[in-house]
Design a protein around this motif. Structure first.
Motif: not given
Length: 315
Positions: A27-30, A54-61, A102-108
Motif C-alpha cells: 500500500a502506498g507504492r506505485r 497502485d499499478v499503471t499498465l503501460a501498453v500499446r493496445n 508525476d510523483g515517485p515510482l517505486h517499481m518499474l
C-alpha cells in the motif's frame, strides 16, 4: 561469486506470483508494468495490485489494457489500476509517457518485448527487437530517473531470458547492417542487453536508492511467441542438444520471479544480479540453458552499452 553468496528464497519454479506477495503490504507504492495487458505482465500487475500497490499498465493496445485493468480490479478489489499508452519502439511515445508521470515510482517492471521476429526496423533504422526490448526500456528508465530516485528505494525489474546465452551484444553491428539477420541472435542480443542494463543501473544509481536485477521468467506460452512455431522450438532444442520439450510454466508461475525481484524484502539491497525460478542464478555451466553468460554481467560491456544507448537516443 561463490554459491554461498547467492540469494536464496523459500520459493521455487512452481511458486505463483500471488504466493510471492502473500504476506506483503505494498500500500502506498506505485508500479509501472510494461506490456501489462497480457501474459506474465498482467499476472505481475495482478499480484502487485493484490498486495495493495497502485499499478499503471503501460501498453500499446489501450483497449486490451483497459480490459486487463478491469479484470485486475475485479479479482483484487484494487481500484488503483491505471492504463497509459506506450510504444517502446517509438522514442516519441516513451517521451510522452514520461511527461505524464508525476510523483515517485517505486517499481518499474520492464516486461514488454518481442521475440524472434522477422527482420523489422524502426524509422531510425534500428533493429526492432533491440529497439523494443532494450532501447525503449532504457529511455523509459532514464526518463523516469527523478521519479525513481524520489521513491527512496526503487527497483527496476529487467525481464531477460535464457536466450541471452545465444549472443552477446555485438557492438560492431548491433542492427545487423553488415551481418545476415538472424531472429534468434537478435533476440539473444537484446536479452543480454537487459542483463547488462541491470548491472549498470545498479552501479550508477544505487547511491540514489535505485537498484535493478534481471531475470529469466521460464518457458511460458504467451503472445510473446507469436513469431515462434512448434517447429522452431523443436529445431532450437535440437541445436542446444536437448531433445526434451520445455518444462512449461503457467503465466502465474512465470510472473513469480518478476514479482520477487520487484517487491520481496528478501532482495533488499541486492542489485545487478540474475534470477530464475525465484532464486539467484550463478554462471552458466557448459551444456545447460540455466544461469547467466559471463558477458551478460561484464561491467565494461555494461558501461559501453549505456553509452551506446545514450548515443542512440540523442541522434
Amino acid at each position: 561469486m561463490t554459491t554461498s553468496e547467492l540469494v536464496r528464497t523459500p520459493f521455487s519454479r512452481e511458486t505463483t506470483a500471488m504466493e510471492v506477495v502473500r504476506d506483503l503490504d505494498l500500500a502506498g507504492r506505485r508500479a509501472i508494468v510494461t506490456g501489462g495487458a497480457s501474459g506474465i505482465g498482467v499476472e505481475t500487475a495482478r499480484a502487485l495490485a493484490a498486495a495493495g500497490a497502485d499499478v499503471t499498465l503501460a501498453v500499446r493496445n489501450i483497449e486490451a489494457g483497459q480490459r486487463a485493468a478491469a479484470d485486475i480490479t475485479a479479482s483484487t478489489g484494487n481500484e488503483g489500476i491505471l492504463v497509459a499508452p506506450l510504444d517502446l519502439a517509438d522514442p516519441g511515445s516513451v517521451a510522452a509517457f514520461v511527461r505524464t508521470w508525476d510523483g515517485p515510482l517505486h517499481m518499474l517492471v520492464d516486461n514488454a518485448g518481442i521475440m524472434a521476429s522477422p527482420e523489422m526496423r524502426t524509422p531510425q533504422g534500428w533493429e526492432m527487437q533491440f529497439a523494443t526490448n532494450h532501447l525503449g526500456h532504457f529511455a523509459l528508465a532514464t526518463g523516469l530517473y527523478r521519479a525513481l530516485a524520489a521513491a527512496e528505494g526503487a527497483r527496476i525489474v529487467s525481464v531477460s531470458s535464457s536466450a541471452h546465452l545465444r549472443s552477446p551484444v555485438v557492438f560492431e553491428d548491433i542492427h545487423f547492417h553488415q551481418r545476415p539477420y538472424d531472429p534468434w541472435a537478435a533476440y539473444g542480443q537484446s536479452k543480454t542487453a537487459n542483463v547488462l542494463f541491470a548491472v549498470e543501473v545498479t552501479r550508477r544509481w544505487a547511491g540514489d536508492g535505485i537498484l535493478s536485477n534481471a531475470l529469466m521468467p521460464g518457458a511460458i506460452r504467451t503472445n510473446l511467441q507469436r513469431y515462434v512455431s512448434d517447429e522452431d522450438l523443436a529445431r532450437l532444442r535440437a541445436e542446444s542438444g536437448g531433445g526434451a520439450a520445455p518444462n512449461w510454466k503457467n503465466t502465474e508461475q512465470g510472473a513469480a520471479t518478476s514479482v520477487l525481484v520487484a517487491a520481496s524484502p528478501l532482495l533488499n539491497g541486492v542489485g545487478g544480479r540474475y534470477f530464475e525460478d525465484c532464486q539467484e542464478a550463478g554462471p552458466n555451466q557448459p551444456g545447460t540453458r540455466t544461469g547467466y553468460a559471463p558477458y551478460a554481467r561484464d561491467p565494461e560491456a555494461a558501461v559501453r552499452l549505456w553509452e551506446v544507448s545514450e548515443e542512440h537516443l540523442q541522434s
